[in-house]
Design a protein around this motif. Structure first.
Motif, short mmCIF file in Angstrom:
data_model
loop_
_atom_site.label_atom_id
_atom_site.label_comp_id
_atom_site.label_asym_id
_atom_site.label_seq_id
_atom_site.Cartn_x
_atom_site.Cartn_y
_atom_site.Cartn_z
N VAL A 16 1.67 12.00 7.34
CA VAL A 16 0.46 11.19 7.42
C VAL A 16 0.54 9.99 6.48
CG1 VAL A 16 -2.04 11.19 7.05
CG2 VAL A 16 -0.96 13.16 8.12
N ALA A 17 1.00 10.20 5.25
CA ALA A 17 1.10 9.11 4.28
C ALA A 17 2.08 8.04 4.75
CB ALA A 17 1.52 9.65 2.91
N ILE A 18 3.22 8.45 5.31
CA ILE A 18 4.21 7.47 5.80
C ILE A 18 3.66 6.70 7.00
CG2 ILE A 18 6.48 7.24 6.85
CD1 ILE A 18 7.42 9.56 5.12
N LEU A 19 2.96 7.39 7.90
CA LEU A 19 2.36 6.70 9.05
C LEU A 19 1.32 5.68 8.60
CD1 LEU A 19 1.90 9.64 11.60
CD2 LEU A 19 3.53 7.75 11.74
N ILE A 20 0.52 6.05 7.60
CA ILE A 20 -0.48 5.11 7.08
C ILE A 20 0.19 3.92 6.43
CG2 ILE A 20 -2.30 4.84 5.36
CD1 ILE A 20 -3.11 7.74 5.92
N ALA A 21 1.27 4.15 5.67
CA ALA A 21 2.01 3.04 5.06
C ALA A 21 2.57 2.11 6.13
CB ALA A 21 3.14 3.59 4.20
N ALA A 22 3.10 2.67 7.22
CA ALA A 22 3.61 1.84 8.30
C ALA A 22 2.50 1.02 8.95
CB ALA A 22 4.30 2.73 9.35
N TYR A 51 -0.18 -0.05 7.43
CA TYR A 51 -0.47 -1.13 6.48
C TYR A 51 0.52 -2.28 6.63
CZ TYR A 51 -4.18 0.78 3.49
OH TYR A 51 -5.38 1.21 2.99
N VAL A 52 1.81 -1.94 6.76
CA VAL A 52 2.84 -2.98 6.89
C VAL A 52 2.63 -3.79 8.16
CG1 VAL A 52 5.31 -3.39 7.20
CG2 VAL A 52 4.53 -1.71 5.52
N LEU A 53 2.36 -3.11 9.28
CA LEU A 53 2.16 -3.81 10.55
C LEU A 53 0.91 -4.69 10.50
CD1 LEU A 53 3.02 -0.94 13.05
CD2 LEU A 53 4.45 -2.90 12.43
N LEU A 54 -0.18 -4.15 9.96
CA LEU A 54 -1.41 -4.93 9.87
C LEU A 54 -1.23 -6.13 8.95
CD1 LEU A 54 -4.41 -5.29 10.51
CD2 LEU A 54 -4.93 -3.73 8.60
N ARG A 55 -0.55 -5.93 7.84
CA ARG A 55 -0.30 -7.03 6.90
C ARG A 55 0.50 -8.14 7.57
NH1 ARG A 55 3.73 -8.71 3.36
NH2 ARG A 55 3.01 -9.47 1.33
N ASN A 56 1.58 -7.80 8.27
CA ASN A 56 2.41 -8.81 8.92
C ASN A 56 1.62 -9.57 9.98
OD1 ASN A 56 4.57 -8.05 7.33
ND2 ASN A 56 5.45 -6.69 8.88
N TYR A 57 0.78 -8.87 10.72
CA TYR A 57 -0.03 -9.53 11.74
C TYR A 57 -1.00 -10.52 11.11
CZ TYR A 57 -3.49 -10.28 15.40
OH TYR A 57 -4.35 -10.87 16.29
N LEU A 58 -1.70 -10.09 10.06
CA LEU A 58 -2.66 -10.98 9.41
C LEU A 58 -1.97 -12.17 8.76
CD1 LEU A 58 -5.06 -8.36 7.77
CD2 LEU A 58 -5.44 -9.68 9.85
N TYR A 59 -0.80 -11.96 8.16
CA TYR A 59 -0.06 -13.05 7.54
C TYR A 59 0.33 -14.12 8.55
CZ TYR A 59 0.65 -11.45 2.72
OH TYR A 59 0.49 -11.12 1.40
N LYS A 60 0.66 -13.70 9.77
CA LYS A 60 1.15 -14.64 10.77
C LYS A 60 0.04 -15.28 11.59
CE LYS A 60 5.68 -12.42 11.38
NZ LYS A 60 6.57 -11.72 12.34
N LEU A 71 -2.39 6.80 -0.98
CA LEU A 71 -0.96 6.98 -1.17
C LEU A 71 -0.17 6.08 -0.21
CD1 LEU A 71 1.49 8.38 -2.36
CD2 LEU A 71 1.12 10.28 -0.77
N GLY A 72 -0.60 6.02 1.05
CA GLY A 72 0.08 5.14 2.01
C GLY A 72 -0.01 3.68 1.61
N TYR A 73 -1.15 3.28 1.05
CA TYR A 73 -1.32 1.90 0.61
C TYR A 73 -0.31 1.53 -0.47
CZ TYR A 73 -3.31 -2.11 -1.81
OH TYR A 73 -3.47 -3.32 -2.44
#
Length: 406
Positions: free
Chosen positions: A47-53, A55-64, A149-151
């Motif tokens: 669950v923690a790794i999925l949440i971290a992933a 976060y990464v996908l959402l961050r990249n989308y918002l950055y672009k 934790l994922g964050y």
């Protein structure tokens, strides 16, 4: 687990609407419908790794796709440093504001909520009934804790990526390349890396050892200052210097109160209250037998983590004081942790790095033979009837060439 699992609700009855979670997520959280609570399992890592992933996908989308639009609308300068920092601080503001709001809501009605304004009695609930009454968690609270934790796992990933990108940037810059993807530079990179490592360790250890009540308070306390600092920086990049200075003053006050007073009280309760409220018979390591975690080694481990965290916070407090002194003397609040000003030879035009033209330098001993021979040639000076060579000789010019030049 039955398909018609009962809906989940926050702890304080009557204050919130009931919150239902998908059955797939409930299975991952190791939910027991007969008790209405969750226990720890190896699924928590997934669950923690999925949440971290996520976060990464959402961050990249918002950055672009989102943050550049906001930067244009708020007239953020089109420089690599300003645009990159604006996106980073906007992302931090969104994340820490969200976790603070959810964490504060989940703390309403809890007996340890009084820790947020420094009442010593609230800290005692970190240890009363430990570990027997601390093992099972409300599903929503468990999901919140794993989200934290994922964050921080996502933060570690981004920091490693940032470090690798910066090394590639410096290497390409040294080679004279011009089209170089921008990479942020931090003077406190290694301090930040140590902070992330300590934070992830604290979240993991507190969760595994059923110290989630104390972890809950620490999460909310640390989020307060992490809201005002990004907000102040965003205001600075948008050109609102006066409001930025006011927000930075609020940040400084919140930093001192939450991180150097209230967080220090957490260290005090670990040092003194834990040995008072945890029976001596439960102060040993037997997680798979009696379910006891709090041995003296764990005791010193907690103190070591929080002590390291305090050292880092004092280091950053010294930087904050420098900024405050600068503001008092009439300057503007600036992020002194960044070294991006060292990259003055590179500007951002249409999202492409281009090198600024430099003034020609004097020819030296390291020149190529072609440059030397070119400089050794006699230079011409135009006259009315021909070309005068600096060597003193005269050279005739064809009549047609002379007419063309005239």
């Amino acid at each position: 687990m039955a398909a018609d699992s009962p809906p989940l609700a926050f702890q304080p009855a009557g204050l919130y609407p009931q919150v239902s979670l998908p059955n797939v997520l409930l299975r991952l959280l190791n939910y027991h419908p007969e008790k209405g609570t969750c226990t720890k399992s190896w699924n928590d890592v997934t669950v923690a790794i999925l949440i971290a992933a996520c976060y990464v996908l959402l961050r990249n989308y918002l950055y672009k796709h989102v943050f550049p639009i906001l930067a244009d609308r708020w007239h953020v300068p089109r420089s690599p440093g300003a645009r990159s920092k604006f996106a980073e601080q906007t992302w931090l503001l969104i994340c820490h504001s969200s976790t603070f709001i959810v964490g504060a809501i989940l703390m309403i009605g809890k007996p340890y909520a009084s820790c947020l304004w420094g009442k010593r009695e609230g800290y005692h609930y970190f240890w009363i009934g430990y570990p027997q009454t601390h093992r099972e968690l409300d599903p929503v609270f468990k999901l919140f804790y794993l989200t934290i934790l994922g964050y921080w796992l996502h933060h570690c990933y981004e920091l490693v990526t940032e470090g690798l990108n910066r090394r590639a940037f410096e290497r390409a810059k040294a080679q004279g390349q011009t089209n170089i993807p921008y990479a942020h530079n931090r003077s406190d990179f290694w301090a930040l890396a140590l902070h992330h490592a300590v934070t992830v360790s604290l979240v993991v250890v507190s969760y595994f050892m059923n110290w989630t009540k104390g972890g809950h308070v620490v999460i909310v306390l640390l989020d307060v200052a992490d809201i005002f600092l990004p907000l102040a920086k965003i205001l600075k990049y948008a050109g609102h210097s006066t409001i930025c200075d006011i927000t930075f003053a609020i940040f400084t006050l919140s930093w001192i109160v939450t991180r150097h007073w209230l967080l220090l009280l957490v260290c005090v309760t670990i040092y003194s209250d834990s040995l008072v409220y945890i029976p001596e018979g439960s102060r040993h390591w037997d997680p798979w037998g009696e379910g006891c975690f709090y041995s003296m080694k764990v005791y010193w481990l907690f103190l070591g983590f929080f002590g390291t965290l305090q050292v880092l916070l004092i280091y950053w407090l010294a930087m904050i004081v420098k900024v405050v002194v600068k503001v008092v003397r009439g300057g503007a609040a600036e992020d002194i942790r960044s070294d991006d000003e060292d990259d003055e030879d590179f500007v951002l035009e249409d999202n492409v790095k281009q090198k600024k033209p430099r003034a020609p330098k004097a020819l030296g001993m390291g020149q190529s033979e072609s440059k030397k021979s070119a400089s050794a040639r006699p230079k011409a000076k135009r006259t009315g009837s021909g070309v005068e060579l600096r060597s003193g000789h005269w050279d005739t010019v064809k009549e047609g060439e002379l007419r063309r030049r005239r």
